[in-house]
Design a protein around this motif. Structure first.
Motif, short mmCIF file in Angstrom:
data_model
loop_
_atom_site.label_atom_id
_atom_site.label_comp_id
_atom_site.label_asym_id
_atom_site.label_seq_id
_atom_site.Cartn_x
_atom_site.Cartn_y
_atom_site.Cartn_z
N MET A 1 0.85 -1.20 0.00
CA MET A 1 0.00 0.00 0.00
C MET A 1 0.88 1.25 0.00
SD MET A 1 -2.34 1.19 3.27
CE MET A 1 -3.15 -0.39 3.42
N ASP A 2 0.47 2.27 -0.79
CA ASP A 2 1.20 3.54 -0.78
C ASP A 2 0.81 4.32 0.48
OD1 ASP A 2 2.70 3.34 -2.98
OD2 ASP A 2 1.32 4.43 -4.31
N THR A 3 1.81 4.79 1.20
CA THR A 3 1.53 5.58 2.39
C THR A 3 1.81 7.05 2.10
OG1 THR A 3 2.12 3.74 3.82
CG2 THR A 3 2.16 5.93 4.81
N LYS A 4 0.82 7.89 2.32
CA LYS A 4 1.03 9.33 2.14
C LYS A 4 1.59 9.88 3.46
CE LYS A 4 -1.12 13.40 0.28
NZ LYS A 4 -2.24 14.01 -0.42
N ILE A 5 2.65 10.67 3.36
CA ILE A 5 3.26 11.23 4.57
C ILE A 5 3.17 12.76 4.51
CG2 ILE A 5 5.37 11.41 5.97
CD1 ILE A 5 6.25 8.73 4.77
N ALA A 6 2.63 13.38 5.55
CA ALA A 6 2.58 14.85 5.59
C ALA A 6 3.09 15.32 6.95
CB ALA A 6 1.15 15.33 5.38
N ILE A 7 4.05 16.23 6.92
CA ILE A 7 4.59 16.76 8.18
C ILE A 7 3.95 18.13 8.44
CG2 ILE A 7 6.70 17.35 9.46
CD1 ILE A 7 6.69 14.44 8.49
N GLY A 29 -10.05 3.65 6.73
CA GLY A 29 -8.60 3.45 6.59
C GLY A 29 -7.84 3.74 7.87
N LEU A 30 -6.50 3.62 7.77
CA LEU A 30 -5.63 3.80 8.93
C LEU A 30 -4.80 5.08 8.79
CD1 LEU A 30 -4.14 0.20 9.42
CD2 LEU A 30 -6.16 1.21 10.50
N VAL A 31 -4.71 5.85 9.89
CA VAL A 31 -3.92 7.08 9.90
C VAL A 31 -3.04 7.12 11.15
CG1 VAL A 31 -4.01 9.60 10.06
CG2 VAL A 31 -5.70 8.39 8.65
N VAL A 32 -1.75 7.34 10.96
CA VAL A 32 -0.84 7.58 12.10
C VAL A 32 -0.88 9.07 12.42
CG1 VAL A 32 1.59 7.64 12.77
CG2 VAL A 32 0.67 5.63 11.59
N ASP A 162 8.33 1.80 11.29
CA ASP A 162 7.52 0.65 11.67
C ASP A 162 6.33 0.41 10.74
OD1 ASP A 162 9.22 0.36 13.82
OD2 ASP A 162 7.64 0.15 15.32
N LEU A 163 5.71 1.48 10.21
CA LEU A 163 4.39 1.29 9.60
C LEU A 163 4.25 1.76 8.15
CD1 LEU A 163 2.19 2.16 12.70
CD2 LEU A 163 2.57 -0.09 11.72
N SER A 164 5.33 2.27 7.58
CA SER A 164 5.25 2.70 6.19
C SER A 164 4.84 1.51 5.31
CB SER A 164 6.61 3.25 5.75
OG SER A 164 6.49 3.79 4.48
N GLY A 165 3.90 1.73 4.39
CA GLY A 165 3.43 0.65 3.53
C GLY A 165 2.27 -0.14 4.13
N LYS A 166 1.98 0.12 5.44
CA LYS A 166 0.89 -0.62 6.10
C LYS A 166 -0.30 0.26 6.44
CE LYS A 166 3.89 -4.01 8.19
NZ LYS A 166 4.41 -4.59 9.42
N VAL A 167 -0.16 1.57 6.22
CA VAL A 167 -1.25 2.50 6.55
C VAL A 167 -1.45 3.46 5.38
CG1 VAL A 167 -0.68 2.41 9.02
CG2 VAL A 167 0.29 4.22 7.63
N GLU A 168 -2.62 4.09 5.31
CA GLU A 168 -2.91 5.03 4.21
C GLU A 168 -2.18 6.35 4.40
OE1 GLU A 168 -5.22 3.01 5.39
OE2 GLU A 168 -6.15 2.08 3.63
N TYR A 169 -2.08 6.79 5.67
CA TYR A 169 -1.64 8.17 5.90
C TYR A 169 -0.78 8.25 7.16
CZ TYR A 169 -2.67 12.94 4.25
OH TYR A 169 -2.62 14.18 3.66
N ILE A 170 0.33 8.98 7.09
CA ILE A 170 1.10 9.29 8.30
C ILE A 170 1.15 10.80 8.46
CG2 ILE A 170 3.37 9.20 9.45
CD1 ILE A 170 3.86 6.50 8.16
#
Ligand code: TXA
Ligand code: MG
Length: 348
Positions: A1-7, A29-32, A162-170
């Motif tokens: 899964m592609d994980t979108k990362i926004a700081i 979905g899942l969001v960190v 730990d979770l890149s590729g396993k969640v939709e959004y960080i």
């Protein structure tokens, strides 16, 4: 899964980004996301299928319930009743690093509560976290955003690891302010009982319930009778890859003992030392990392998980740690350290 990362800049939050992440939650979905304690891995707490994804992404045991995060005081729909004393704790400490356990209502799915008839609820003080809950328009179930068993993440890099590729959004923010997970208080019993120590200390809680006590199983080594009321507290936890040993007692003797182990170094191990500003220059070998000054235990708490994780990056064979007095936030620090060490303690 592609994980979108926004700081995000915590002092100038971009609500459009949080809204995007809120839609991910609303759609299952899942969001960190950051909280003031540690980073959380969130899903819609009322959506059984979404919550199942949390267990899968973390490799979390099915019998370990999740904490439900809210953004307002109107928790009545989620619980059977709010005891008067719980209301007092909420008024004093919410939003903030404390979770309260209630008898749950039927709105909370079995997956979220891991089959228990109770539910833990917390209102985080972190503004990104609260905005996310508001915009998702649902309570968010969120364990710490680490692979099960590892130290909880206190910065966004650890979550990505730990979770890149396993969640939709960080969603990234600052390093967590507290650095240890929330205090958990069981409000279904009298007197109240602390199931996990944290930044809201027993001393602070005694001002509301003078008889409040710490669940006996928390600070000691697990044994036959060991049945912690917080299921998660029975698992090996907060553990870096290499074994941790705590040296406990008078500080000078502690330093001497650690130096002795480093000098004898049976098996020619690569040894890491968890030290403090006061002691870091007194070691004659090993890789020394300081948690900060003993005069500022809040700062020690804030650095603990990051330091445990950093020993993984430098690949040591054994970690020796100093201990802290079990008072105030020292209780929470020692609880996490002892669990990371599997209660392997040398008393000096
Ligand atoms: O600070 C925190 O609480 C963080 C952030 C993300 O909010 N969350 C967190 O969640 O630490 P987690 O899942 O890593 O730890 C939750 C702990 C576990 O030990 C679990 O067994 C316990 O809370 N717990 C959850 N619901 C419970 C319940 N109904 N009864 C007893 N213990 C419960
Ligand atoms: Mg956790």
């Amino acid at each position: 899964m592609d994980t979108k990362i926004a700081i995000l800049d915590e002092n100038n939050i971009d609500e459009n980004i949080i809204n995007e992440a809120g839609i991910v939650i609303a759609e299952g979905g899942l969001v960190v996301f950051p909280t003031e304690t540690v980073y959380g891995l969130g899903a819609n707490a009322l959506d059984e299928i979404a919550v199942e994804k949390i267990f899968k992404a973390k490799g979390r045991p099915q019998d370990n319930p999740l904490i439900v995060h809210v953004a307002n005081f109107n928790i009545e729909p989620l619980v059977k009743e709010v005891p008067h004393i719980a209301r007092e704790i909420m008024t004093r400490f919410w939003p903030g690093p404390i979770t309260l356990i209630f008898n749950k209502s039927d709105l909370i799915p079995e997956t979220t509560s891991a089959g228990l008839n109770t539910v833990g609820i917390r209102m985080p003080s972190n503004l990104i976290a609260r905005k996310l809950i508001e915009l998702a328009n649902t309570p968010i179930a969120a364990p710490s955003a680490n692979i099960s068993g590892r130290p909880s993440p206190t910065d966004v890099e650890s979550c990505v690891q730990d979770l890149s590729g396993k969640v939709e959004y960080i969603l990234g923010g600052d390093k967590s302010e507290v650095g240890l997970e929330s205090t958990i208080v069981d409000c279904t019993c009298t007197p109240l009982c602390i199931l996990r120590p944290g930044a809201i200390t027993i001393e602070m809680l005694r001002e509301i319930d003078k008889d409040i006590y710490v669940d006996k199983s928390i600070m000691g080594k697990p044994n036959e009778d060991f049945k912690p009321k917080a299921p998660g507290m029975k698992y090996r936890h907060y553990a870096p890859k290499s074994p941790v040993k705590i040296v406990c007692g008078d500080l000078e003797k502690t330093v001497a003992k650690i130096n002795e182990i480093v000098q004898n170094n049976i098996g020619n191990k690569k040894i890491g030392i968890i030290a403090t500003e006061e002691t870091k220059n007194n070691y004659h070998g090993g890789t020394v990392i300081s948690l900060g000054s003993r005069k500022n235990l809040d700062n020690v708490a804030r650095n603990l998980f990051e330091v445990l994780r950093s020993f993984d990056d430098i690949d040591v064979d054994l970690i020796l740690s100093e201990a802290f007095e079990e008072k105030g936030i020292g209780v929470a620090i020692m609880n996490r350290l002892k669990k990371s060490a599997g209660f392997d303690i040398i008393y000096v």
